[in-house]
Write an enzyme that holds these catalytic residues in place. Sequence first.
Site, PDB file in Angstrom:
ATOM      1  N   LYS A  13       0.870  -1.171   0.000  1.00 35.16           N
ATOM      2  CA  LYS A  13       0.000   0.000   0.000  1.00 35.16           C
ATOM      3  C   LYS A  13       0.910   1.225   0.000  1.00 35.16           C
ATOM      4  CE  LYS A  13      -4.561   0.766   0.658  1.00 35.16           C
ATOM      5  NZ  LYS A  13      -5.735   0.009   0.263  1.00 35.16           N
ATOM      6  N   GLY A  51     -20.991   6.160   5.976  1.00 34.53           N
ATOM      7  CA  GLY A  51     -20.078   6.542   4.887  1.00 34.53           C
ATOM      8  C   GLY A  51     -20.695   6.149   3.557  1.00 34.53           C
ATOM      9  N   GLY A  56     -19.764   7.088   0.366  1.00 32.44           N
ATOM     10  CA  GLY A  56     -18.900   7.492  -0.738  1.00 32.44           C
ATOM     11  C   GLY A  56     -19.086   6.527  -1.889  1.00 32.44           C
ATOM     12  N   ASN A  57     -18.005   6.261  -2.602  1.00 29.17           N
ATOM     13  CA  ASN A  57     -18.081   5.404  -3.793  1.00 29.17           C
ATOM     14  C   ASN A  57     -18.661   4.026  -3.488  1.00 29.17           C
ATOM     15  OD1 ASN A  57     -16.939   7.148  -5.785  1.00 29.17           O
ATOM     16  ND2 ASN A  57     -14.986   6.934  -4.708  1.00 29.17           N
TER      17      ASN A  57
HETATM   18  N1  LIG Z   1     -13.096   1.783  -3.224  1.00 28.00           N
HETATM   19  C1  LIG Z   1     -12.850   0.495  -3.101  1.00 28.00           C
HETATM   20  O1  LIG Z   1     -12.945  -0.285  -4.058  1.00 28.00           O
HETATM   21  C2  LIG Z   1     -12.482  -0.066  -1.755  1.00 28.00           C
HETATM   22  C3  LIG Z   1     -12.006  -1.371  -1.680  1.00 28.00           C
HETATM   23  C4  LIG Z   1     -11.711  -1.923  -0.428  1.00 28.00           C
HETATM   24  C5  LIG Z   1     -11.870  -1.148   0.712  1.00 28.00           C
HETATM   25  N2  LIG Z   1     -12.317   0.137   0.609  1.00 28.00           N
HETATM   26  C6  LIG Z   1     -12.481   0.924   1.831  1.00 28.00           C
HETATM   27  O2  LIG Z   1     -13.859   1.275   1.973  1.00 28.00           O
HETATM   28  C7  LIG Z   1     -13.977   2.563   2.568  1.00 28.00           C
HETATM   29  C8  LIG Z   1     -14.793   3.472   1.669  1.00 28.00           C
HETATM   30  O3  LIG Z   1     -14.144   3.580   0.413  1.00 28.00           O
HETATM   31  P1  LIG Z   1     -14.683   4.595  -0.699  1.00 28.00           P
HETATM   32  O4  LIG Z   1     -13.905   4.313  -1.923  1.00 28.00           O
HETATM   33  O5  LIG Z   1     -16.172   4.539  -0.735  1.00 28.00           O
HETATM   34  O6  LIG Z   1     -14.214   5.978  -0.090  1.00 28.00           O
HETATM   35  P2  LIG Z   1     -14.832   7.428  -0.346  1.00 28.00           P
HETATM   36  O7  LIG Z   1     -13.777   8.383   0.023  1.00 28.00           O
HETATM   37  O8  LIG Z   1     -15.489   7.498  -1.685  1.00 28.00           O
HETATM   38  O9  LIG Z   1     -16.042   7.495   0.732  1.00 28.00           O
HETATM   39  C9  LIG Z   1     -15.854   7.594   2.108  1.00 28.00           C
HETATM   40  C10 LIG Z   1     -17.085   8.325   2.665  1.00 28.00           C
HETATM   41  O10 LIG Z   1     -17.021   8.290   4.090  1.00 28.00           O
HETATM   42  C11 LIG Z   1     -17.395   9.561   4.601  1.00 28.00           C
HETATM   43  N3  LIG Z   1     -16.848   9.713   5.944  1.00 28.00           N
HETATM   44  C12 LIG Z   1     -15.582  10.019   6.322  1.00 28.00           C
HETATM   45  N4  LIG Z   1     -15.498  10.061   7.666  1.00 28.00           N
HETATM   46  C13 LIG Z   1     -16.745   9.760   8.143  1.00 28.00           C
HETATM   47  C14 LIG Z   1     -17.302   9.623   9.443  1.00 28.00           C
HETATM   48  N5  LIG Z   1     -16.568   9.813  10.543  1.00 28.00           N
HETATM   49  N6  LIG Z   1     -18.618   9.271   9.549  1.00 28.00           N
HETATM   50  C15 LIG Z   1     -19.368   9.075   8.460  1.00 28.00           C
HETATM   51  N7  LIG Z   1     -18.901   9.196   7.198  1.00 28.00           N
HETATM   52  C16 LIG Z   1     -17.616   9.537   7.048  1.00 28.00           C
HETATM   53  C17 LIG Z   1     -16.852  10.544   3.589  1.00 28.00           C
HETATM   54  O11 LIG Z   1     -17.498  11.791   3.673  1.00 28.00           O
HETATM   55  C18 LIG Z   1     -17.152   9.796   2.270  1.00 28.00           C
HETATM   56  O12 LIG Z   1     -18.450  10.115   1.791  1.00 28.00           O
HETATM   57  C19 LIG Z   1     -12.530   3.048   2.811  1.00 28.00           C
HETATM   58  O13 LIG Z   1     -12.163   2.701   4.128  1.00 28.00           O
HETATM   59  C20 LIG Z   1     -11.704   2.224   1.816  1.00 28.00           C
HETATM   60  O14 LIG Z   1     -10.383   2.042   2.248  1.00 28.00           O
HETATM   61  C21 LIG Z   1     -12.634   0.685  -0.590  1.00 28.00           C
END
Ligand SMILES: NC(=O)c1ccc[n+]([C@@H]2O[C@H](COP(=O)([O-])OP(=O)(O)OC[C@H]3O[C@@H](n4cnc5c(N)ncnc54)[C@H](O)[C@@H]3O)[C@@H](O)[C@H]2O)c1
Length: 367
Positions: free
Chosen positions: A94, A194, A196-197
């Site tokens: 990472k 959360g 997000g994506n």
């Molecule tokens: N994108 C992937 O394919 C993937 C794969 C494996 C793991 N993950 C993990 O999943 C999680 C989410 O990934 P993502 O790509 O959706 O990220 P992202 O940045 O698109 O979304 C994260 C969301 O969490 C919100 N957030 C942050 N702090 C918060 C809190 N204290 N309370 C509530 N909401 C909060 C943010 O505003 C955002 O909307 C991350 O931990 C990432 O490491 C993602």
Amino acid sequence: MTSEIISSNELSKADPVFGQNSFDDHEQIVFCNDKDTGLKAIIGIHNTVLGPALGGTRMWDYQNEWEALNDVLRLSRGMTFKSAITGLNLGGGKAVIIGDAKTQKTPELMRRFGEFVHSLSGRYITAEDVGMETADMDTVREVTPYVTGISQNKGGAGNPSPITAYGVFMGMKAAAKFKYGSDVLEDKNVFVQGIGNVGEALVEHLSNEGANVTISDINQERLEEVSSKYGVKIYNGQDIYNEAMDIYAPCALGATINDDTIYKLQASIIAGAANNQLAEENRHGRILQERGIVYAPDFLINAGGIINVYAELENYDRQEIMRKTENIYNTTLEILDNAKTNDLTTHEAAFNIAQERIETRKRENSK
Ligand SMILES: NC(=O)c1ccc[n+]([C@@H]2O[C@H](COP(=O)([O-])OP(=O)(O)OC[C@H]3O[C@@H](n4cnc5c(N)ncnc54)[C@H](O)[C@@H]3O)[C@@H](O)[C@H]2O)c1
């Protein structure tokens, strides 16, 4: 900068890298600095027994270097076990870039970062994580082939988040089957923290299934957008960990299962996308087990993203990506059964299988 000699007494006060709690026999840690672009990054290569260390790059405005170092140590270790349990021939790595992705990320900085990745000759392969977009990986691709998660029109597998969400959904259904005897999530109260994506795509699956979804986020605009799109409730309370719910889906950042939250939590299942959900994996895993809360291990059920980027290296198609991701359902059920039979935490059960795969390969490699 100083050229003064630091006394050995001062130096011995701290073990800055190998003495960190998060250090777990990582093979290589690379500190990258470039004055012209302002790049300050750390690449962590935890283990390469199963293959090159693949894992995303996170850009985050860390409070200090300790936070960044500990994040990269924890995240890279997690990738080792994620790929191992998923059956991929990849090691764990990472990278973190220190800085605010909204204001400090530039194409020059990303290219310079790509050159550092390139200097490792494929021992580390990058992809996107928090703070990174597919377009950033396209920029990195200009200077190195050791990058995945690039745009579909450039031959990549595109945004991994919808696939990650599908895998989390599969893992959640398996946990429901284990806990309630049925994997149907209709009418279950699910809190998605959360959106997000990954969180949004998970909300879509849950809504289609008729689950009773509540969402929380620190971004009010996102909350309103996702709420009106899928007709789900916005959480307006003070403390999500005190709320009655069936399933808690952490999809923001890690370590939300900690000493402050673990005894309050009223969910019967935890299944979400965030990495490193348990602040202390063994101790908190054990408390969840004692409380009868089924924890679907994060590194097992959020592997859809890595399955998606692995396709770029192995040249398998969308159908195979979906088949492998859907299989997270079967693996999760097996792990939950295994944990129950052997009186292990679910984290331990998954971890042991991943570790065994690495040890077996290590023995084969040394023959
Ligand atoms: N994108 C992937 O394919 C993937 C794969 C494996 C793991 N993950 C993990 O999943 C999680 C989410 O990934 P993502 O790509 O959706 O990220 P992202 O940045 O698109 O979304 C994260 C969301 O969490 C919100 N957030 C942050 N702090 C918060 C809190 N204290 N309370 C509530 N909401 C909060 C943010 O505003 C955002 O909307 C991350 O931990 C990432 O490491 C993602």
